[in-house]
Design a protein around this motif. Structure first.
Motif, PDB file in Angstrom:
ATOM      1  N   ASN A   1     -29.070  11.177 -10.561  1.00  0.00           N
ATOM      2  CA  ASN A   1     -28.593   9.832 -10.224  1.00  0.00           C
ATOM      3  C   ASN A   1     -27.158   9.853  -9.716  1.00  0.00           C
ATOM      4  O   ASN A   1     -26.787   9.027  -8.873  1.00  0.00           O
ATOM      5  N   ALA A   2     -26.339  10.758 -10.242  1.00  0.00           N
ATOM      6  CA  ALA A   2     -24.969  10.864  -9.739  1.00  0.00           C
ATOM      7  C   ALA A   2     -24.970  11.262  -8.266  1.00  0.00           C
ATOM      8  O   ALA A   2     -24.210  10.700  -7.459  1.00  0.00           O
ATOM      9  N   TRP A   3     -25.837  12.203  -7.909  1.00  0.00           N
ATOM     10  CA  TRP A   3     -25.913  12.611  -6.507  1.00  0.00           C
ATOM     11  C   TRP A   3     -26.493  11.500  -5.644  1.00  0.00           C
ATOM     12  O   TRP A   3     -26.074  11.292  -4.502  1.00  0.00           O
ATOM     13  N   ARG A   4     -27.457  10.737  -6.180  1.00  0.00           N
ATOM     14  CA  ARG A   4     -28.013   9.601  -5.438  1.00  0.00           C
ATOM     15  C   ARG A   4     -26.919   8.593  -5.100  1.00  0.00           C
ATOM     16  O   ARG A   4     -26.836   8.115  -3.958  1.00  0.00           O
ATOM     17  N   LEU A   5     -26.076   8.262  -6.079  1.00  0.00           N
ATOM     18  CA  LEU A   5     -25.021   7.288  -5.826  1.00  0.00           C
ATOM     19  C   LEU A   5     -23.949   7.861  -4.898  1.00  0.00           C
ATOM     20  O   LEU A   5     -23.374   7.134  -4.072  1.00  0.00           O
ATOM     21  N   TYR A   6     -23.674   9.155  -5.029  1.00  0.00           N
ATOM     22  CA  TYR A   6     -22.691   9.747  -4.121  1.00  0.00           C
ATOM     23  C   TYR A   6     -23.210   9.723  -2.686  1.00  0.00           C
ATOM     24  O   TYR A   6     -22.466   9.399  -1.745  1.00  0.00           O
ATOM     25  N   SER A   7     -24.486  10.039  -2.496  1.00  0.00           N
ATOM     26  CA  SER A   7     -25.068  10.003  -1.153  1.00  0.00           C
ATOM     27  C   SER A   7     -25.024   8.586  -0.592  1.00  0.00           C
ATOM     28  O   SER A   7     -24.778   8.393   0.608  1.00  0.00           O
ATOM     29  N   THR A   8     -25.259   7.600  -1.449  1.00  0.00           N
ATOM     30  CA  THR A   8     -25.175   6.211  -1.007  1.00  0.00           C
ATOM     31  C   THR A   8     -23.742   5.860  -0.615  1.00  0.00           C
ATOM     32  O   THR A   8     -23.511   5.154   0.381  1.00  0.00           O
ATOM     33  N   ALA A   9     -22.786   6.339  -1.393  1.00  0.00           N
ATOM     34  CA  ALA A   9     -21.385   6.072  -1.065  1.00  0.00           C
ATOM     35  C   ALA A   9     -21.025   6.670   0.292  1.00  0.00           C
ATOM     36  O   ALA A   9     -20.270   6.063   1.070  1.00  0.00           O
ATOM     37  N   LYS A  10     -21.563   7.834   0.596  1.00  0.00           N
ATOM     38  CA  LYS A  10     -21.326   8.417   1.918  1.00  0.00           C
ATOM     39  C   LYS A  10     -21.873   7.511   3.012  1.00  0.00           C
ATOM     40  O   LYS A  10     -21.200   7.236   4.013  1.00  0.00           O
ATOM     41  N   ALA A  11     -23.105   7.037   2.799  1.00  0.00           N
ATOM     42  CA  ALA A  11     -23.704   6.146   3.797  1.00  0.00           C
ATOM     43  C   ALA A  11     -22.939   4.831   3.904  1.00  0.00           C
ATOM     44  O   ALA A  11     -22.946   4.185   4.960  1.00  0.00           O
ATOM     45  N   ALA A  12     -22.271   4.438   2.814  1.00  0.00           N
ATOM     46  CA  ALA A  12     -21.517   3.183   2.813  1.00  0.00           C
ATOM     47  C   ALA A  12     -20.148   3.317   3.449  1.00  0.00           C
ATOM     48  O   ALA A  12     -19.450   2.319   3.613  1.00  0.00           O
ATOM     49  N   GLY A  13     -19.741   4.548   3.774  1.00  0.00           N
ATOM     50  CA  GLY A  13     -18.513   4.682   4.533  1.00  0.00           C
ATOM     51  C   GLY A  13     -17.468   5.636   4.021  1.00  0.00           C
ATOM     52  O   GLY A  13     -16.472   5.865   4.698  1.00  0.00           O
ATOM     53  N   VAL A  14     -17.640   6.230   2.831  1.00  0.00           N
ATOM     54  CA  VAL A  14     -16.536   7.025   2.289  1.00  0.00           C
ATOM     55  C   VAL A  14     -16.347   8.333   3.038  1.00  0.00           C
ATOM     56  O   VAL A  14     -15.263   8.924   2.988  1.00  0.00           O
ATOM     57  N   ALA A  15     -17.369   8.810   3.742  1.00  0.00           N
ATOM     58  CA  ALA A  15     -17.230  10.078   4.458  1.00  0.00           C
ATOM     59  C   ALA A  15     -17.320   9.889   5.967  1.00  0.00           C
ATOM     60  O   ALA A  15     -17.466  10.843   6.698  1.00  0.00           O
ATOM     61  N   SER A  16     -17.257   8.637   6.434  1.00  0.00           N
ATOM     62  CA  SER A  16     -17.339   8.381   7.870  1.00  0.00           C
ATOM     63  C   SER A  16     -15.934   8.243   8.441  1.00  0.00           C
ATOM     64  O   SER A  16     -14.942   8.213   7.719  1.00  0.00           O
ATOM     65  N   THR A  17     -15.860   8.127   9.732  1.00  0.00           N
ATOM     66  CA  THR A  17     -14.558   7.954  10.369  1.00  0.00           C
ATOM     67  C   THR A  17     -14.056   6.537  10.149  1.00  0.00           C
ATOM     68  O   THR A  17     -14.804   5.640   9.774  1.00  0.00           O
ATOM     69  N   VAL A  18     -12.771   6.364  10.410  1.00  0.00           N
ATOM     70  CA  VAL A  18     -12.177   5.044  10.213  1.00  0.00           C
ATOM     71  C   VAL A  18     -12.821   4.019  11.147  1.00  0.00           C
ATOM     72  O   VAL A  18     -13.058   2.867  10.778  1.00  0.00           O
ATOM     73  N   GLU A  19     -13.149   4.445  12.372  1.00  0.00           N
ATOM     74  CA  GLU A  19     -13.722   3.507  13.331  1.00  0.00           C
ATOM     75  C   GLU A  19     -15.126   3.071  12.916  1.00  0.00           C
ATOM     76  O   GLU A  19     -15.570   1.974  13.258  1.00  0.00           O
ATOM     77  N   ALA A  20     -15.856   3.936  12.209  1.00  0.00           N
ATOM     78  CA  ALA A  20     -17.239   3.614  11.863  1.00  0.00           C
ATOM     79  C   ALA A  20     -17.424   3.471  10.351  1.00  0.00           C
ATOM     80  O   ALA A  20     -18.468   3.744   9.824  1.00  0.00           O
ATOM     81  N   SER A  21     -16.372   3.043   9.679  1.00  0.00           N
ATOM     82  CA  SER A  21     -16.447   2.950   8.224  1.00  0.00           C
ATOM     83  C   SER A  21     -17.369   1.824   7.810  1.00  0.00           C
ATOM     84  O   SER A  21     -17.506   0.821   8.506  1.00  0.00           O
ATOM     85  N   GLY A  22     -17.996   1.981   6.636  1.00  0.00           N
ATOM     86  CA  GLY A  22     -18.911   0.983   6.117  1.00  0.00           C
ATOM     87  C   GLY A  22     -18.203   0.022   5.178  1.00  0.00           C
ATOM     88  O   GLY A  22     -16.990  -0.184   5.250  1.00  0.00           O
ATOM     89  N   TRP A  23     -18.988  -0.561   4.255  1.00  0.00           N
ATOM     90  CA  TRP A  23     -18.436  -1.599   3.395  1.00  0.00           C
ATOM     91  C   TRP A  23     -17.607  -1.035   2.250  1.00  0.00           C
ATOM     92  O   TRP A  23     -16.807  -1.753   1.659  1.00  0.00           O
ATOM     93  N   LEU A  24     -17.776   0.222   1.911  1.00  0.00           N
ATOM     94  CA  LEU A  24     -17.080   0.798   0.763  1.00  0.00           C
ATOM     95  C   LEU A  24     -15.731   1.342   1.198  1.00  0.00           C
ATOM     96  O   LEU A  24     -15.653   2.313   1.952  1.00  0.00           O
ATOM     97  N   ALA A  25     -14.643   0.727   0.729  1.00  0.00           N
ATOM     98  CA  ALA A  25     -13.302   1.084   1.191  1.00  0.00           C
ATOM     99  C   ALA A  25     -12.859   2.398   0.574  1.00  0.00           C
ATOM    100  O   ALA A  25     -13.169   2.722  -0.559  1.00  0.00           O
TER     101      ALA A  25
END
Length: 787
Positions: free
Chosen positions: A272-296
């Motif tokens: 479950n920890a990895w599931r939430l981390y993967s979700t956080a990535k999809a939400a923007g924590v590992a994306s570029t600033v221009e394409a960031s998601g809802w998670l600051a």
């Protein structure tokens, strides 16, 4: 009939009290409404409702009337063709009934009408009803100093969870993730260190509802599958977003997500920890600033409000996956950290990330990798030799000033745990030399780590010398934690006189003993007591001393006392009566309520003394003298008296179920070995299978073989290798008290679940490791025993 159906499901038992009810004869429209229920005439029902509303008489309806109304609409809806379910008039009528349930703050009613809206493919209507319910709750609550609304205050978790699952599905049908996140951030729900959603339950809910909505049409079925996958994925987004209040952390502080992930990893729930981390990535924590998601993404060093994903979240994930031995997952986290380098300040990553690497390797027993990481940090190896860089072929520049005092402290503690006292002292002297050059400051926590390491490696003379040097020549004064470290070392060696001398040093140093101090002293006294009378006297004396110094005991204190009473050595008999009395004290005082560790200590401590419990009579305290409660309705009692230890352990288990305490894996395995033992009766075998189902995350697949209902046991952390081994070994042993075919069916179901479970064969049949090879042999033996 409709009324009985709804009431039998228990949907209305938590309804708020209604106003005084007038007899139906005084309000003719009520009789007209109920007559419409009997004849299933929706037009008559609507006409009566409209009349009652215009006369402001709706408050005279009983809660059964609202249940009958919902059941009637649902029954008509199911038998209506999918394409013609929602006419304009009935859309407005259902919305009105749902909004009325929201105004009454009837959560079960809102849930039912939300399902109606979703069955009519009206996601906007379902969302409207939920928003109206939240607004009604906010307007009705007592004004407080904060702006946080707790959605599940004063309510059971299950109906709130079901309603939020419907909310997620509604937003998934609209493909509106941003709207879901905004809604989830507008209230606080659940405990921030525990998961709120049940993924297996959500899967069943969505499968059933979408099947009713789309039927068997091929194109509709394909669309339903897309909505299902989207909703199931967005539950993780809702899990992260709940209670964050726009990314500022709400009541739980800015590191709420980090605390949730940390608690999951501490319990071993890597999946479950990895599931939430993967979700956080999809939400923007590992994306570029221009394409960031809802998670600051915010750095701790930046001013202003902290974001939802802070440095602590990176630290928790990296260190947690490393300490769990999942180098593959840690490598993914490291790759994401490296990827953020171009968007972060030059100081990225912070030293806490490097410290997490050292600590994670050390806690997983990989001192070799911790040592290699340390050499890279100190500039003795090139950065490309960093273990995580070798895993990912990606690296970051090493901090130019080398490791800080926290990293030194972590490495010193790891070195002493490896019993490398000389190397640990060399690190300590190197750190002192840096302080002399004014390169950094050595905090008292570092001295505590050195002191603990010296005690751990039996260098008590050096430990005392270090303690005497503290407070002089630039060395910080000792804290009460420093004293507690030395006391624990003396307690392990039963040096009561040395402990007394150490205790006398507390007042001259200007310190005050805390609950850890007294817990350590009491633990030592109980371990050296040779009779129950001495143990009882020690408890009374220490408790009186704590009371005189205004130090309140906590659950850890009493749990430590119970452990000292049961986990005895040599010829010291166990103080079973004292341990049970201590549990009674905890059960009758909310401030020291028993925890999962308390029950683990009791259960693991009582099982070895089963023969003593059968021979000797113990006067059980009131909380433990009640008869065994049934686990499910109409459960038949045991035909023969159970052994004393089995009765007591089962009672402890029921106390955990009633108090919603999740057992530790060791508790589960101990119960499995006891209840599935070769001579255990069928009564115990059935309960043992229930516990096995929860331990292995079988979600009810095992229960049907023993005619037991589902969902009677609290959830467990994902099964570890030892859990599979304990269950298979227990089921392979013959038991004349259990039908051979039943035992074979349960064993076959366990093996089938092992093959298909994400926590089973794919994870644990790597025969390159000795422990995994041992499990593979047990699986083969179990399969052979079935054949």
């Amino acid at each position: 009939m409709l009324r009985r159906c709804v009431q039998s499901a228990g949907r209305w038992r938590h309804m708020p009290p209604l106003r005084p009810i007038m007899h139906a004869a005084h309000v003719p429209e009520i009789g007209m409404l109920r007559s419409g229920f009997e004849t299933r005439d929706l037009e008559q029902v609507w006409e009566a409702w409209t009349s009652l509303r215009s006369q402001q008489q709706l408050h005279h309806l009983r809660r059964n009337d609202f249940a009958d109304l919902l059941a009637l609409v649902r029954a008509n809806l199911v038998h209506t063709p999918i394409g013609t379910r929602r006419k304009a008039a009935w859309k407005e009528r259902c919305i009105e009934w749902g909004l009325h349930a929201a105004e009454r703050r009837d959560l079960f009613g809102v849930l039912g009408w939300m399902r109606i809206e979703l069955l009519c493919d009206d996601a906007d209507g379902a969302i409207q009803l939920f928003d109206a319910y939240v607004d009604a709750r906010k307007h009705a609550r007592v004004p407080a100093n904060d702006s946080v609304h707790i959605l599940d205050a004063g309510q059971a978790k299950e109906p709130v969870r079901d309603t939020l699952e419907m909310l997620v599905l509604a937003h998934a049908m609209k493909n509106d993730l941003a709207g879901l996140v905004r809604t989830m951030q507008s209230f606080d729900v659940g405990t921030h260190t525990e998961l709120f959603f049940d993924m297996a339950h959500a899967r069943r809910q969505y499968t059933k509802l979408l099947r009713l909505l789309h039927g068997t049409d091929a194109s509709a079925t394909e669309h339903a599958a897309q909505v299902y996958e989207r909703a199931f994925d967005w539950i993780s987004h809702a899990e992260l977003a709940r209670g964050l209040l726009g990314g500022h952390g709400g009541r739980a502080g800015p590191n709420r997500i980090a605390r949730l992930l940390g608690s999951l990893l501490a319990r071993g729930d890597v999946t479950n920890a990895w599931r939430l981390y993967s979700t956080a990535k999809a939400a923007g924590v590992a994306s570029t600033v221009e394409a960031s998601g809802w998670l600051a993404v915010e750095q701790l060093a930046q001013p202003g409000p902290l974001g939802a994903w802070t440095d602590s979240a990176w630290v928790v994930c990296l260190g947690g996956f490393l300490s769990a031995g999942r180098l593959d997952l840690a490598a993914h986290v490291w790759r994401d950290i490296v990827g953020l380098r171009q968007h972060m300040p030059e100081a990225w990553p912070p030293m806490s990330v490097w410290n997490a690497m050292l600590d994670g390797y050390a806690r997983s027993g990989r001192y070799d990798l911790a040592s290699k990481t340390w050499r890279v940090l100190c500039g003795k190896l090139r950065p490309e030799y960093l273990p995580l860089a070798l895993e990912t072929s990606q690296m970051l520049p090493v901090p130019p000033h080398g490791p800080d005092a926290v990293c030194y402290t972590t490495m010193i503690a790891a070195t002493f745990r490896e019993r490398r006292a000389d190397e640990g002292m060399n690190l300590y002297h190197a750190l002192r030399a840096k302080q002399a050059r004014q390169e950094l400051h050595v905090p008292v926590e570092t001295y505590n780590a050195v002191l603990h390491g010296l005690c751990l490696t039996n260098h008590l003379d050096k430990a005392h010398a270090l303690l005497r040097s503290m407070g002089q020549n630039g060395v910080p004064s000792p804290s009460i934690t420093t004293i507690n470290v030395l006391l624990r070392a003396q307690a392990r060696q039963k040096q009561l006189h040395a402990m007394a001398d150490t205790l006398r040093c507390i007042a001259p140093l200007g310190l005050h003993p805390d609950v850890v101090t007294f817990t350590t002293v009491l633990d030592a006294l109980l371990r050296t007591s040779t009779s129950p009378a001495m143990a009882q006297q020690a408890v009374q004396q220490v408790m009186q001393l704590m009371q005189s110094m205004d130090v309140q005991p906590n659950s850890v204190t009493l749990t430590s006392m119970i452990k000292a009473c049961l986990h005895t050595k040599d010829d010291v008999p166990p103080r079973i009566g004292v341990a049970l009395q201590l549990l009674h004290t905890m059960c009758t005082n909310l401030k020291v309520a028993p925890t999962a560790i308390t029950f683990e200590t009791l259960i693991l401590g009582l099982v070895p003394f089963s023969s003593r419990l059968d021979r000797e009579a113990y006067e059980l305290p009131p909380s433990l003298s009640q008869p065994w409660p049934p686990l499910w309705p109409n459960e038949a009692p045991p035909q023969e008296p159970l052994p004393a230890v089995t009765r007591l352990v089962l009672l402890l288990w029921h106390m955990m179920v009633q108090q919603h305490i999740t057992p530790t894996p060791d508790t589960y395995r101990s119960l499995v070995r006891l209840l599935l033992a070769p001579r255990a009766p069928m009564f115990c075998f059935r309960r043992g299978v229930c516990i096995t189902d929860a331990l292995l995350h079988a979600h009810g697949d095992l229960l049907r073989h023993v005619q037991a209902p589902a969902s009677v046991m609290p959830p467990a952390s994902p099964p570890a290798l030892a859990s599979w081994t304990a269950v298979l070994k227990a089921l392979m042993r013959p038991n004349p008290a259990v039908d051979v075919e039943v035992r074979r069916q349960v064993l076959e179901a366990v093996l089938q679940h092992f093959r298909k479970s994400p926590h089973g064969a794919k994870m644990y049949l790597n025969t390159s490791q000795d422990r995994h090879a041992h499990l593979a042999r047990i699986v083969q033996l179990a399969e052979h025993s079935i054949e």
